[in-house]
Design a protein around this motif. Structure first.
Motif: not given
Length: 118
Positions: A65-70
């Motif tokens: 859900y976090s842009l930099n944790a996908r």
């Protein structure tokens, strides 16, 4: 982590997680874990109630859900990885927290509590 300032993100390894930090800056910490397919914004009304009782809330946009944790691989979304994401934040905070989860977030919260009862 400097708790006298708002926390907007934290990192674990290659991943950066977005956080909604609100409420009294010096209040006891409550980490909020959303369900599937929600986001940290699903905690807005609950956070307001907690703030009225002087709690500071940290609602995490979790893995995926976090842009930099996908991560691309589905194997990187195992319960053990999600538990470690949350445990990493708590370790970085350097103090005990209240941990609340909804739906899938409750399974993660339970996993954190079982693995790290302290």
């Amino acid at each position: 982590m400097d708790l006298t300032n708002r926390i907007h993100q934290y990192t674990r390894g290659a991943w950066t997680f977005d956080v909604i930090d609100s409420g009294p800056i010096d209040g006891p910490l409550v980490v909020l874990l959303h369900g599937f397919p929600e986001t940290a914004h699903s905690w807005e009304q609950t956070s307001e109630l907690l703030h009225q009782h002087q709690f500071r809330t940290l609602a995490i946009h979790q893995r995926g859900y976090s842009l930099n944790a996908r991560p691309q691989s589905r194997f990187q979304y195992s319960l053990s990885e999600l538990v470690e994401d949350v445990a990493s934040l708590i370790e970085q905070l350097g103090q005990p927290v209240y941990l609340i989860g909804h739906d899938w977030g409750s399974a993660i919260a339970s996993g954190v509590a079982m693995k790290y009862p302290q």
